[in-house]
Design an enzyme around this catalytic site. Structure first.
Site, PDB file in Angstrom:
ATOM      1  N   GLU A   1      41.409  28.689  28.039  1.00 16.72           N
ATOM      2  CA  GLU A   1      40.184  27.938  28.346  1.00 16.72           C
ATOM      3  C   GLU A   1      39.751  27.121  27.140  1.00 16.72           C
ATOM      4  OE1 GLU A   1      36.998  29.822  30.476  1.00 16.72           O
ATOM      5  OE2 GLU A   1      35.550  28.296  29.885  1.00 16.72           O
TER       6      GLU A   1
ATOM      7  N   ASP B   1      40.834  37.970  34.897  1.00 15.52           N
ATOM      8  CA  ASP B   1      39.973  36.817  34.624  1.00 15.52           C
ATOM      9  C   ASP B   1      39.257  37.016  33.279  1.00 15.52           C
ATOM     10  OD1 ASP B   1      38.861  34.380  35.319  1.00 15.52           O
ATOM     11  OD2 ASP B   1      37.250  35.233  36.530  1.00 15.52           O
TER      12      ASP B   1
ATOM     13  N   VAL C   1      36.440  31.480  42.475  1.00 11.28           N
ATOM     14  CA  VAL C   1      35.265  31.645  43.333  1.00 11.28           C
ATOM     15  C   VAL C   1      34.800  33.089  43.244  1.00 11.28           C
ATOM     16  CG1 VAL C   1      34.343  31.403  45.668  1.00 11.28           C
ATOM     17  CG2 VAL C   1      36.225  29.926  44.927  1.00 11.28           C
TER      18      VAL C   1
ATOM     19  N   HIS D   1      36.542  26.670  37.029  1.00 10.83           N
ATOM     20  CA  HIS D   1      35.712  27.867  37.175  1.00 10.83           C
ATOM     21  C   HIS D   1      34.360  27.445  37.739  1.00 10.83           C
ATOM     22  CE1 HIS D   1      37.901  31.012  34.661  1.00 10.83           C
ATOM     23  NE2 HIS D   1      38.709  29.965  34.685  1.00 10.83           N
ATOM     24  N   GLY D   2      33.627  28.430  38.267  1.00 13.86           N
ATOM     25  CA  GLY D   2      32.259  28.140  38.699  1.00 13.86           C
ATOM     26  C   GLY D   2      32.191  27.250  39.926  1.00 13.86           C
TER      27      GLY D   2
HETATM   28  P1  13P Z   1      31.395  31.235  40.694  1.00 18.02           P
HETATM   29  O1  13P Z   1      30.687  32.530  40.613  1.00 18.02           O
HETATM   30  O2  13P Z   1      30.506  30.054  40.449  1.00 18.02           O
HETATM   31  O3  13P Z   1      32.172  31.095  41.954  1.00 18.02           O
HETATM   32  O4  13P Z   1      32.465  31.211  39.482  1.00 18.02           O
HETATM   33  C1  13P Z   1      33.499  32.157  39.488  1.00 18.02           C
HETATM   34  C2  13P Z   1      34.369  32.042  38.283  1.00 18.02           C
HETATM   35  O5  13P Z   1      34.531  30.976  37.732  1.00 18.02           O
HETATM   36  C3  13P Z   1      35.049  33.264  37.832  1.00 18.02           C
HETATM   37  O6  13P Z   1      35.827  33.040  36.712  1.00 18.02           O
END
Ligand code: 13P
Length: 279
Positions: free
Chosen positions: A133, A81, A229, A206-207
């Protein structure tokens, strides 16, 4: 079984579902992600960012994730990642990762494009797929901080970037932040739909931690094929350890079991949402 190549992404995209990519830091999180994938009979990705293995070591964590993936009854990929360093990407490919992310989102567009393209050439030669990205996603990948000021992805630029770099998946900034945020975040569905209309490339969100299930499921229906996640799994890990430490004293096996069980439930629930089974 270890999932190599982009079949997994293409399958999710065609099915209108998304594969979950969970960040793993420990043997317990690796075990939990595999257990959740097997319990739901769904493929999954185990992600580790450049930082995830700062404590445990990259070869050790990669070996553990790959061994667990190989023994699993469902396809599991092992993904690097958020990486900004081509040397580290080359090392991950040597270690056996099945996919890598080059995160050039903080770079000027032309530099992001050129460096991503070079990573694609390097990775594809080894049968490894690449995520790029475009657009800035704020926040800390390893801890929740109060982040705001998201630079959203431009749909036309996303199409240009995908076509010119040859990436296999594209992470887009559509309103989310890494980690839990003080104010609720939502995926900007009209912007996501506009991006999806411009390009065929599987899109990555992401996120995802803290998003309402309905909003996340709508994002998947709108074109997201991979969802990252981390914070929700971290929270489950920490809370389970806190309870177990208070109740189990120094019985480490019970503490480990509690952590695995809690993370498995959290991961399985998230996989359910991404499979269109949120209600
Ligand atoms: P979160 O911590 O919000 O789940 O995001 C994880 C992420 O995007 C890792 O690349």
């Amino acid at each position: 079984m270890l999932a190599r190549g982009t079949d997994l992404l293409k399958y999710e995209q065609a099915a209108g579902t998304a594969v979950a990519a969970f960040t793993v830091y420990t043997l317990e999180s690796i075990r939990a992600v595999v257990d959740a994938a097997e319990a739901t009979a769904r493929p999954v990705l185990m992600s580790s960012g450049s930082s995830s293995y700062r404590v445990t070591g990259a070869p050790e964590l990669a070996a553990a994730a790959l061994a667990a993936a190989e023994r699993a009854s469902v396809p599991i990929g092992v993904h690097l990642d958020h990486c900004t360093d081509e040397t580290e990407i080359a090392r991950a490919i040597r270690l056996g990762y099945t996919s890598v992310m080059f995160d050039g989102s903080a770079l000027p567009y032309a530099e992001n494009l050129e460096r991503t393209k070079a990573v694609v050439a390097l990775a594809h030669a080894e049968g490894v797929w690449v995520e790029g990205e475009l657009g800035a996603l704020p926040g800390d990948e390893d801890a929740s901080t109060d982040a705001s000021a998201v630079e959203l992805t431009d749909p036309a630029q996303a199409a240009d970037f995908a076509a010119r770099t040859g990436v296999d998946a594209l992470a887009v900034a559509v309103g989310t932040v890494h980690g839990f945020s003080a104010t609720p975040m939502y995926v900007d569905l009209p912007r996501l739909a506009a991006i999806a209309a411009c390009t065929e490339i599987p899109l990555v969100l992401h996120g995802a931690s803290g998003l309402p299930d309905a909003n996340l499921a709508a994002a998947v229906r709108t074109g997201i094929a991979k969802v990252n996640v981390n914070a929700e799994l971290r929270k489950a890990h920490r809370e389970a350890m806190e309870h177990a430490l208070a109740e189990q004293g120094d019985d480490l096996l019970r503490i480990q079991r509690a952590a695995v069980a809690a993370m498995t439930i959290t991961a399985a629930e998230k996989i359910g949402v991404l499979s269109g089974k949120e209600n």
